[in-house]
Scaffold this motif. Structure first.
Motif, PDB file in Angstrom:
ATOM      1  N   TYR A 118       8.870   4.126  -6.609  1.00 42.05           N
ATOM      2  CA  TYR A 118       7.611   3.783  -5.683  1.00 42.05           C
ATOM      3  C   TYR A 118       8.273   3.435  -4.201  1.00 42.05           C
ATOM      4  O   TYR A 118       9.250   3.848  -3.802  1.00 42.05           O
ATOM      5  CB  TYR A 118       7.222   2.382  -6.175  1.00 42.05           C
ATOM      6  N   ALA A 120       5.674   3.729  -0.504  1.00 45.75           N
ATOM      7  CA  ALA A 120       4.557   4.420   0.376  1.00 45.75           C
ATOM      8  C   ALA A 120       5.019   5.559   0.781  1.00 45.75           C
ATOM      9  O   ALA A 120       4.428   6.775   0.337  1.00 45.75           O
ATOM     10  CB  ALA A 120       3.964   3.500   1.422  1.00 45.75           C
ATOM     11  N   GLU A 121       5.939   5.598   1.624  1.00 43.75           N
ATOM     12  CA  GLU A 121       6.383   7.115   2.182  1.00 43.75           C
ATOM     13  C   GLU A 121       6.760   8.019   0.926  1.00 43.75           C
ATOM     14  O   GLU A 121       6.799   9.071   0.970  1.00 43.75           O
ATOM     15  CB  GLU A 121       7.453   7.021   3.140  1.00 43.75           C
ATOM     16  N   THR A 123       6.254   7.986  -2.458  1.00 40.56           N
ATOM     17  CA  THR A 123       5.353   8.434  -3.179  1.00 40.56           C
ATOM     18  C   THR A 123       4.607   9.622  -2.729  1.00 40.56           C
ATOM     19  O   THR A 123       4.126  10.418  -3.115  1.00 40.56           O
ATOM     20  CB  THR A 123       4.770   7.358  -3.937  1.00 40.56           C
ATOM     21  N   ARG A 124       4.299   9.567  -1.380  1.00 41.16           N
ATOM     22  CA  ARG A 124       3.352  10.116  -0.509  1.00 41.16           C
ATOM     23  C   ARG A 124       4.116  11.604  -0.541  1.00 41.16           C
ATOM     24  O   ARG A 124       3.374  12.694  -0.652  1.00 41.16           O
ATOM     25  CB  ARG A 124       2.994   9.699   0.712  1.00 41.16           C
ATOM     26  N   HIS A 183       2.587   0.222  -2.468  1.00 42.56           N
ATOM     27  CA  HIS A 183       3.996   0.963  -2.559  1.00 42.56           C
ATOM     28  C   HIS A 183       3.735   2.348  -3.277  1.00 42.56           C
ATOM     29  O   HIS A 183       4.564   2.763  -3.829  1.00 42.56           O
ATOM     30  CB  HIS A 183       4.781  -0.118  -3.256  1.00 42.56           C
ATOM     31  N   GLY A 184       2.423   2.752  -3.554  1.00 43.75           N
ATOM     32  CA  GLY A 184       2.177   4.170  -4.203  1.00 43.75           C
ATOM     33  C   GLY A 184       1.736   3.794  -5.632  1.00 43.75           C
ATOM     34  O   GLY A 184       1.986   4.927  -6.224  1.00 43.75           O
ATOM     35  N   TYR A 396      -3.483  10.391  -2.111  1.00 41.88           N
ATOM     36  CA  TYR A 396      -2.881   9.686  -1.313  1.00 41.88           C
ATOM     37  C   TYR A 396      -2.998   8.189  -0.966  1.00 41.88           C
ATOM     38  O   TYR A 396      -2.488   7.334  -0.326  1.00 41.88           O
ATOM     39  CB  TYR A 396      -2.417  10.304  -0.062  1.00 41.88           C
ATOM     40  N   SER A 399      -0.588   5.082  -1.537  1.00 41.53           N
ATOM     41  CA  SER A 399       0.473   5.382  -0.804  1.00 41.53           C
ATOM     42  C   SER A 399       0.423   5.169   0.660  1.00 41.53           C
ATOM     43  O   SER A 399       0.179   6.099   1.636  1.00 41.53           O
ATOM     44  CB  SER A 399       1.451   6.792  -0.793  1.00 41.53           C
ATOM     45  N   GLU A 404       1.411  -1.460   2.812  1.00 43.65           N
ATOM     46  CA  GLU A 404       2.470  -1.647   2.318  1.00 43.65           C
ATOM     47  C   GLU A 404       3.275  -3.020   3.055  1.00 43.65           C
ATOM     48  O   GLU A 404       3.704  -3.892   2.686  1.00 43.65           O
ATOM     49  CB  GLU A 404       3.471  -0.649   2.236  1.00 43.65           C
TER      50      GLU A 404
END
Ligand code: BGC
Length: 776
Positions: A118, A120-121, A123-124, A183-184, A396, A399, A404
């Motif tokens: 996990y 955000a960045e 998982t993106r 957090h994705g 996305y 994410s 986040e």
């Protein structure tokens, strides 16, 4: 409820032309049809293989399915099997990451979903590989175990159930969804809906305890909290009801052990909370590690395809429990990984974690040993989940670095965690020591768990962090008034060691104080998965510590920190006050201090029976009467020679700093038709001099039936707040489900005859009234 879905033999359409984007524009919520009682016979012989394919009158739904079929038609066998493979991440210095080969696997279409990864960045970035660098651009699903909060850690589920407050439990799941989705993450492996009646089983802490009714309410509340009313919303996550099914019935309370139970018990006790999750629209189900009477759950077509899907009409994703598919070989029902994979896929396990066994099934499909249609139905379910989460629309959307940062561990989330933590504390005993006077001069805080931050988080901590929590000692220091001196010692080197060296210091400290808070119980390592115990006593030398401290005569409050019912008869007799505090999450310390000093009135109630001795287990309130119910003076009745048959603390028990009285129990009628309803009303009054919450509990007994019935079963509850002297009229409505039972042939029926209702503050409620169910 949602649209009615009918199942028919599937027609595999491979000629569609709609592309991925056509799928994405069509959001639909996942609906589940509400049905009559379970008809299928679990475990009844091998089922003929039938391709379950959703047929619907809803044109939009049909369009989605057509688009999914069109996508399916473009996929190679390897790409399909890749969608059915879930890879597990690992922890690194920079946070959770995929395995070394992970990115390459994604690029090659060998992975449909990830676990434990996990951010955000990050998982993106991984999603970009899936969407831009694979042939078909199918987005990934990111999953994790989020059982009781993500970064804001809430009480463990057993503690949450002790709140008897479904709204607060739903809110905790909602907050967990908000934080984790930012957090994705798309998918949590929760709620854990296993009924547990054996305190040896460590996983009892992950569920709602012993009762199917309370368990069902809590299961539905969590599903609603995680999923909201729109799976595609960026702040909701797909939920997973686990573990399917009867995992808590493991022989000897030993984790992963064999289960062999009657079909009646399966249906009456273990299936209802799963059913409740299904009715709440749960997106996924996870089979359990156990077998039932010779059939491992990962191969149980009768229960997975038969009951879950056909009888209940549920069309979500079944995700293996970790190595569950691979373990079919150890169970001895599959000789090779391929056999295990085919068995599980045919049984309806759609996606496999860890083993990559499904990935290796391409040759079996090409050789005709595995039906292509079996693979396709699983892929369809996965694609449908990805669609329902909105991932084809915007892969996305979850994410989101800004969200986040903004929506994690907010003051509002912490406040909700503190609120639920306080609500989950159960006051087991109080002879007047509690609440502690604010101006107390010298307060000793003693015990191996008193200054332990880690223990507060329990297990399955999501992204919880020890530096965000406070120990009980720290919180007491924060909360104590300026006139109070707080002194502390652990008393023992740790909670489990066979070492009494610290006891003399603890005794000296206790003797010098005006009151003692004794924090004892189980370190979190003794609770949850693979943490069964053959003893449910206080571990290590903690009982010796408790005896020595109590011998000083200083008024002492025992604060229990633990994840299972403990057999503590000596403590129950001798400690002036006992608080059951479980593992309460990052606000554990603060919540305990709030209750100790009377800033919050405890009102939690036990979701599970506490036995006097392990030898009584299984011990639960909804037992059958037997032909010889225990009687004090009669030897030849159902009891023990060495321990009283009653529990130490019964299900539903919990005290308050105030007192409550019940009166004027009234039924709206003396009779009820099988499909009719009946109102039960009672007045509950706060008879003490402090405000407080009472949990009004309603139990029902079917007095005479064609098969034996439990002596009473919970059928309703309400947590109400009452000012001193105030009273409230509380009303419950009984309906068909409350009087229905399974007859000798396990057919759901309502039998005419007499029923008794009991209302009060625990499963020992004594106020009662009767009514009759009258046919026609
Ligand atoms: C547990 C599941 C959990 C899974 C993934 C298994 O060992 O039994 O409850 O969801 O691991 O972490």
């Amino acid at each position: 409820m949602g649209r009615i879905r009918k199942f028919r033999r599937g027609v595999l359409r491979g000629d569609g032309v709609a592309g991925m984007l056509g799928v994405g524009a069509l959001h639909r919520h996942r609906h589940v049809r509400r049905q009559g009682p379970v008809q299928a016979r679990p475990g009844a012989g091998p089922l003929t293989l039938e391709i379950v394919h959703t047929d619907t009158d809803d044109p939009m739904d049909r369009e989605i399915n057509d688009a999914i079929d069109a996508l399916l038609a473009r996929m190679t066998v390897e790409e399909k099997l890749g969608q059915l493979t879930l890879e597990v991440g690992r922890w690194t210095d920079v946070g959770p990451r995929v395995e070394e080969r992970g990115e390459e696997d994604i690029r090659a279409g060998r992975v449909g979903a990830l676990y434990g990864v996990y951010g955000a960045e990050y998982t993106r970035a991984l999603q970009r590989v899936a969407v831009e660098e694979t042939r078909l651009g199918i987005p990934l699903l990111f999953s994790h175990d989020i059982l009781h909060g993500f970064r804001t850690t809430f009480p463990m589920p057993l503690a949450q159930a002790a709140s008897w407050d479904p709204a607060a439990v739903e809110r905790a799941a909602r907050i967990a969804a908000i934080e984790s989705s930012a957090h994705g993450l798309h998918w949590t492996f929760a709620p854990m809906v296993d009924i547990a009646r054996d305190p040896r089983w460590g996983r009892i802490v992950e569920g709602a305890g012993e009762d199917p009714f309370l368990g069902s309410v809590m299961a539905a509340a969590q599903v609603r909290g995680f999923q909201g009313d729109d799976l595609a919303a960026p702040d909701t996550v797909a939920a997973t009801a686990k573990h399917f099914v009867a995992y808590g019935a493991a022989e000897g309370g030993r984790d992963y052990n064999t289960v062999d139970l009657s079909e009646r018990t399966l249906r009456e006790v273990y299936l209802p909370p799963v059913r409740a999750a299904v009715e709440a629209g749960v997106a996924a189900v996870m089979p359990a590690f156990n077998e039932i009477a010779g059939v491992p759950m990962h191969a149980h077509a009768g229960l997975i395809e038969g009951v879950l899907r056909r009888a209940w009409g549920w069309d979500g994703v079944v995700v293996s429990d970790y190595t569950g598919v691979m373990e079919l070989m150890r169970h001895g029902v599959a000789a090779t990984p391929a056999d295990a994979g085919m068995l599980a896929l045919r049984a309806g396990v759609d996606i496999d974690i860890v083993s990559d066994i499904y990935l290796g099934l391409a040759d079996e499909v090409r050789a005709g040993r595995l039906e292509a249609a079996v693979v396709d139905r699983a892929v369809r379910r996965l694609l449908r989940l990805k669609h329902d989460l909105g991932l084809f629309d915007d892969p996305y959307r979850y994410s989101d670095a800004e969200r986040e940062a903004a929506s994690t561990l907010t003051p509002e989330h912490r406040a909700a965690a503190r609120d639920l933590a306080r609500r989950s504390i159960v006051l087991l005993k109080n002879d007047g020591v509690l609440p502690l006077p604010k101006g107390i001069r010298r307060l000793a805080v003693i015990g191996p768990l008193a200054d332990d931050r880690r223990v507060t988080l329990g297990s399955w901590t999501g992204a919880g962090r020890v530096d965000h929590t406070r120990s009980v000692l720290e919180a007491i220091r924060d909360a104590a008034g300026p006139g109070t001196e707080v002194v502390a010692t652990a008393g023992l080197p740790d909670a489990v060691a066979d070492d009494t060296a610290g006891i003399p210091d603890a005794v000296a400290l206790a003797a010098s104080a005006d009151a003692v808070v004794l924090v004892i119980g189980e370190p979190e390592s003794l609770s949850a998965e693979a943490a069964s115990r053959a003893s449910i006593d206080l571990p290590g030398r903690q009982l010796d510590l408790a005896r020595a401290v109590l011998d000083t005569g200083t008024p002492t409050v025992a604060v229990l920190v633990n994840g299972r019912p403990l057999a503590v008869p000596w403590l129950a007799e001798h400690a002036p006050a006992i608080l059951e505090t479980w593992y309460l999450g990052i606000e554990h310390g603060a919540a305990v201090a709030d209750v100790l000093f009377g800033d919050h009135d405890p009102a939690g109630r036990l979701p599970v029976t506490f036995p006097r001795a392990l030898g009584q287990v299984p011990l639960h309130y909804a037992h059958r009467n037997t032909g010889r119910p225990p009687a004090e003076e009669e030897r030849y009745t159902s009891k023990y020679l060495d321990v009283h048959w009653t529990p130490l603390f019964p299900f539903g028990h919990g005290l308050s700093y105030t007192t409550f009285a019940y009166r004027d129990l009234a039924l709206s009628a003396r009779t009820m038709a099988p499909d009719g309803s009946l109102e039960v009303a009672v007045t509950v009054a706060n008879t003490g001099d402090r405000a407080g919450d009472e949990v009004v509990q309603l139990y029902v007994r079917d007095d005479i039936a064609s098969v034996t019935r439990p002596v009473r079963e919970l059928r309703g509850f309400r947590r109400v707040r009452l000012e001193p002297g105030a009273s409230e009229r509380v009303t419950f409505t009984l309906g068909r489900r409350d009087v229905e039972m399974l007859d000798a042939d396990l057919r759901p029926v309502v039998e005419p005859g007499s029923f008794t209702v009991f209302v009060g503050g625990s499963s020992r409620a004594t106020l009662e009234a009767s009514f009759a169910v009258v046919a026609g």
